[in-house]
Write a protein that holds these residues in place. Structure first.
Motif, short mmCIF file in Angstrom:
data_model
loop_
_atom_site.label_atom_id
_atom_site.label_comp_id
_atom_site.label_asym_id
_atom_site.label_seq_id
_atom_site.Cartn_x
_atom_site.Cartn_y
_atom_site.Cartn_z
N LEU A 167 5.50 17.85 -11.07
CA LEU A 167 6.38 16.81 -11.59
C LEU A 167 7.78 17.35 -11.87
O LEU A 167 8.78 16.62 -11.71
N GLU A 168 7.88 18.62 -12.24
CA GLU A 168 9.20 19.25 -12.39
C GLU A 168 9.90 19.33 -11.03
O GLU A 168 11.11 19.07 -10.92
N ALA A 169 9.15 19.68 -10.00
CA ALA A 169 9.71 19.74 -8.65
C ALA A 169 10.17 18.36 -8.18
O ALA A 169 11.25 18.22 -7.58
N TYR A 170 9.38 17.33 -8.48
CA TYR A 170 9.76 15.97 -8.09
C TYR A 170 11.00 15.51 -8.85
O TYR A 170 11.88 14.86 -8.27
N GLU A 171 11.09 15.85 -10.13
CA GLU A 171 12.28 15.49 -10.90
C GLU A 171 13.52 16.16 -10.31
O GLU A 171 14.58 15.53 -10.18
N THR A 172 13.36 17.42 -9.89
CA THR A 172 14.47 18.14 -9.25
C THR A 172 14.84 17.47 -7.93
O THR A 172 16.03 17.32 -7.60
N ALA A 173 13.83 17.08 -7.16
CA ALA A 173 14.08 16.44 -5.86
C ALA A 173 14.84 15.12 -6.03
O ALA A 173 15.74 14.81 -5.23
N VAL A 174 14.51 14.36 -7.07
CA VAL A 174 15.24 13.12 -7.32
C VAL A 174 16.69 13.41 -7.67
O VAL A 174 17.62 12.77 -7.15
N LYS A 175 16.91 14.39 -8.54
CA LYS A 175 18.27 14.74 -8.95
C LYS A 175 19.11 15.22 -7.76
O LYS A 175 20.32 14.95 -7.68
N MET A 176 18.46 15.92 -6.83
CA MET A 176 19.18 16.48 -5.68
C MET A 176 19.17 15.56 -4.48
O MET A 176 19.58 15.95 -3.39
N ARG A 177 18.66 14.34 -4.68
CA ARG A 177 18.72 13.29 -3.65
C ARG A 177 17.93 13.66 -2.39
O ARG A 177 18.36 13.40 -1.26
N TYR A 178 16.78 14.28 -2.58
CA TYR A 178 15.87 14.46 -1.45
C TYR A 178 15.40 13.09 -0.96
O TYR A 178 15.42 12.10 -1.71
N ARG A 179 14.95 13.05 0.29
CA ARG A 179 14.40 11.83 0.87
C ARG A 179 12.88 11.86 0.71
O ARG A 179 12.25 12.87 0.97
N PHE A 180 12.29 10.73 0.33
CA PHE A 180 10.88 10.69 -0.05
C PHE A 180 10.02 9.96 0.99
O PHE A 180 10.49 9.15 1.78
N PHE A 181 8.75 10.29 0.95
CA PHE A 181 7.65 9.65 1.67
C PHE A 181 7.63 9.99 3.16
O PHE A 181 8.11 11.05 3.56
N SER A 182 7.10 9.12 3.99
CA SER A 182 6.69 9.47 5.36
C SER A 182 7.80 10.07 6.22
O SER A 182 7.59 11.05 6.93
N PHE A 183 8.99 9.48 6.18
CA PHE A 183 10.12 9.97 6.97
C PHE A 183 11.05 10.85 6.14
O PHE A 183 12.18 11.11 6.55
N GLY A 184 10.58 11.29 5.00
CA GLY A 184 11.43 12.04 4.10
C GLY A 184 11.39 13.54 4.30
O GLY A 184 10.98 14.04 5.35
N ASP A 185 11.83 14.26 3.28
CA ASP A 185 11.92 15.70 3.33
C ASP A 185 10.58 16.36 2.98
O ASP A 185 9.58 15.67 2.72
N ALA A 186 10.58 17.69 2.98
CA ALA A 186 9.32 18.42 2.84
C ALA A 186 9.35 19.42 1.69
O ALA A 186 10.42 19.79 1.18
#
Length: 343
Positions: A320-339
């Protein structure tokens, strides 16, 4: 455990609607399992985190054009069908919309009668129906002409190139959804990885309802996974055992590969055997991993069984810490998203 422990806030604009032009240009978050800072790079640099003697395990399933649009023969009412799992040669478990229109005995027609079906059973999950198909010719050829790629409901954009929802190594037809962690690999990246001395192994798990069915109970331990077909060859089993014996890491590409590896390893005390069958394994925190040492995966939906699996592997708070970081850094989510690479 309570399902709310696997929730997080995700702005809708971070849900990737289309794939990147170049598969391996996606971003990659490297998450050390045992602590340390997250690292941020591009997916094509994943080779820098792999060592000679390690083994990537890829799911070579191929997505069917599993969404069919037809009508009831008696009333011409429009019906949508998603093929999930083949029971017998012409009998399939499906999801039907609107389900209230399809009862046992209901006859359906697709493509002006090119493909016909009758409902033979009502299943115990929303919209679940067993359909018996009738046709002349070869089923998968008819499906290719009539069916559409079954993109997840959170993807609203039209997919211009259906092959972008297939991995470059997709081979065994049978999935209702793509093993999306593998979408980041190109043929040239896989070649470079092998040149470094990293092994590549293939197995098959046909993705069905068990992977993406939502959890509807508060206590996740009460959730029942639906079964999905898997297969591991003798060649793959021997290679994986050899890698373990020589101290290499077994890295699952995607949660489907992880579930297959854990299904088999849990039977044979951490070793692998060639076999095929059906798995309904549900991995959540508290599970003891026996088959994998690393996991390459996308960012998953809140409260999903996939988020529970990665939480089991890495720790819920850490993920959940990693996901919070990913949201802050504007990663792309789900099937066509980032890894993410958890190691």
């Amino acid at each position: 455990m309570n399902i709310d422990q696997f929730d997080y806030d995700l702005p809708e604009e971070l849900i990737a609607q289309t794939p990147l032009k170049n598969r391996s240009d996606s971003r990659l978050m490297v998450v050390p399992k045992n602590g340390g800072e997250f690292q941020h790079t591009r997916f094509n640099h994943i080779i820098d985190y792999l060592n000679p003697g390690d083994c990537l395990v890829l799911n070579d399933t191929r997505v069917m054009p599993a969404r069919l649009f037809g009508m009831k023969e008696e009333t011409d009412a429009h019906i949508e069908v998603l093929l999930l799992k083949q029971r017998e040669e012409n009998q399939w478990e499906t999801l039907v919309k609107p389900a209230k229109r399809v009862k046992v005995g209901t006859k359906l027609s697709f493509g002006d009668g090119l493909l016909r079906a009758v409902c033979t059973d009502v299943l115990d999950y929303g919209g679940g129906r067993v359909l018996q198909f009738e046709y002349d010719g070869i089923f998968y050829e008819i499906l290719n002409s009539l069916g559409e790629m079954p993109l997840p409901p959170y993807i609203k954009e039209r997919l211009d190139d259906p092959d972008r929802y297939q991995t470059v190594y997709a081979k065994e037809v049978g999935s209702a959804a793509a093993p999306t962690a593998g979408l980041h690999f190109t043929e040239s990246l896989l070649e470079d990885i092998q040149k470094k001395g990293v092994h590549i192994a293939f197995l098959t798990l046909h993705v069905g309802l068990g992977t993406f069915r939502p959890v509807k109970v508060q206590n996740i331990e009460e959730h029942d996974m639906h079964s999905e077909f898997y297969r591991m060859s003798e060649k793959t089993a021997q290679l994986l055992n050899k890698v373990k014996e020589h101290g290499g890491k077994i890295i699952a590409v995607g949660t489907t590969s992880a579930r297959t590896l854990e299904t088999i390893a849990s039977k044979y005390e951490g070793r692998f055997e060639a076999e095929s069958g059906w798995t309904s394994i549900f991995i959540y925190p508290g599970y003891t991993f026996r088959g994998i040492d690393g996991l390459i995966t996308n960012f998953h939906l809140p409260k999903s069984t996939l988020l529970m699996l990665v939480s089991a592997f890495c720790g819920r708070k850490r993920i959940l810490e990693a996901y919070e970081t990913a949201v802050k850094m504007r990663y792309r989510f789900f099937s066509f998203g980032d890894a993410m690479f958890i190691i």
